[in-house]
Design a protein around this motif. Structure first.
Motif: not given
Length: 397
Positions: A144-153, A202-204, A211-212, A237-239
């Motif tokens: 079972q995959p994990d759940v991932y968080l992206r911390i915002r700036p 992977s979405s992150q 960035e590139e 994300l793009v923002k």
């Protein structure tokens, strides 16, 4: 005995499932119709069913009950009385090998079922794209995959402190990327979307591509169109990556945009345009007037084959004919949006698929048929860290 009841009920549920609903909805309806199952009963029956589903196309010649038990042995992380009842030899071996890895359990299973191979789990093997470690990718479907968080700036310290105070176990796998268990009550602890976004690892990684791409984009007056915006994850994300821009988002259904608006409000992002647009239908009107964009993000509908560890029912349900429907849809959408891309502008093409026809073949199509110049293309592989696998490519016009 209850263990026999669990096994029989799991076989009954699986026998009734036709794939027309996500399995978690189907089994919830099953339990709702029969109130005799307590929480432990539901948990055990669900585990048996999901173990079976995670086998995909493997061991198809074996009886359903045998496949259920084989899948259960490979997918649970502990030995219990159910295994002791039905497969005492596996239970005894596990008892003497308490730290056994999944690879070791696969080897033991193969003593009973020599034909079992993890490659048999996944459908349409001949259509797989250039995954760097296909064996590891196939094996990851048993987990079972994990759940991932992206911390915002600006919110890292707050997010980490809140998780620690709530006693939620997490792994910080990148400066702004956190992995948590699938059942962590994140909505009760964090201000989701403002402080952190639920977004697969992977979405992150798409953010690294963004960035590139920044060097190819204008520093002022940047215009971006997220043309298949769904819930707005890529827009947020793009923002966060690019900063100031004029953002347009679209999707085929108003209900989807309603959810997007709620999420963007929580994220503190405003001043964007949202519009309904059926990009697969060449006769429908796109309310963009004569606008053109520096960046178009096309996270197109796809098979989702890079995410099937989260929805293992798809391992057996997906049909080759469906793949052709998706590739046709992808070509229609991209062909429809390209006229709105500025000369010298950038297209970011994304799928959550691992099939060559949806990825490498679409790159060839965009180069040869649409005249775009490929800058970079890659599989964003998450299977080694309990995450999804995506494909992303960016081009210049």
């Amino acid at each position: 005995m209850k263990w026999h009841s669990y096994l029989n009920t799991a076989a009954q549920v699986l026998g009734a499932y036709r794939g027309d609903l996500p399995f978690h909805h189907f089994i919830r309806q099953f339990f709702k119709q029969d109130k005799k199952y307590g929480s432990r009963d539901r948990r055990m029956i669900s585990q048996l069913c999901y173990g079976y589903l995670r086998l995909g196309g493997a061991l198809k010649e074996e009886p359903v009950e045998d496949r259920i038990l084989a899948g259960y042995f490979l997918t649970v992380t502990h030995r219990d009385e159910l295994l002791q009842t039905f497969r005492p030899q596996w239970f005894a071996w596990w008892e003497s090998h308490p730290a056994a890895t999944l690879t070791e359990r696969i080897a033991l299973l193969q003593q009973t079922y020599p034909a079992f191979q993890v490659e048999g789990i996944f459908p349409l093997l001949e259509k797989l794209g250039a995954i760097s470690d296909s064996h590891q990718f196939f094996k990851a479907h048993l987990v079972q995959p994990d759940v991932y968080l992206r911390i915002r700036p600006g919110h890292k310290k707050t997010v980490l402190l809140k998780l620690e105070n709530a006693g939620i176990a997490f792994r910080l796998i990148a400066p702004a990327t956190i992995a948590v268990g699938a059942t962590a009550p994140l909505d009760q602890v964090l201000e989701l979307n403002r402080e952190a976004v639920i977004q697969d690892a992977s979405s992150q990684m798409v953010g690294e591509l963004m960035e590139e791409m920044k060097t190819l984009l204008p520093e002022k007056g940047l215009k971006v169109w997220d043309c298949c915006a769904a819930s707005g994850g890529k827009s947020i994300l793009v923002k966060d990556v690019v900063g100031k821009m004029e953002l347009t988002v679209s999707d085929v259904r108003e209900s989807v945009l309603h959810n997007l608006r709620s999420r963007m409000k929580e994220a503190g992002i405003g001043g964007y345009k949202a519009l309904v647009a059926d990009l697969a239908n060449p006769s429908t009107f796109i309310p963009l007037e004569k606008q053109s964009f520096d960046l178009i993000i096309a996270d197109v509908p796809c098979s989702g084959s890079g995410t099937w560890a989260r929805t293992p029912e798809q391992l057996a349900a997906f049909k080759e004919a469906d793949l052709g429907k998706y590739t046709t849809l992808q070509e229609k959408i991209v062909s429809r949006v390209l006229p709105y891309l500025k000369n010298g502008g950038t297209l970011l093409y994304i799928t959550c698929s691992v099939f060559r026809e949806e990825n490498e073949d679409r790159v060839t199509f965009l180069q040869q048929e649409k005249g775009l110049k490929l800058v970079k293309a890659a599989y964003l592989e998450g299977y080694a860290q309990k995450a999804d696998t995506l494909y992303a490519a960016f081009f210049t016009a």
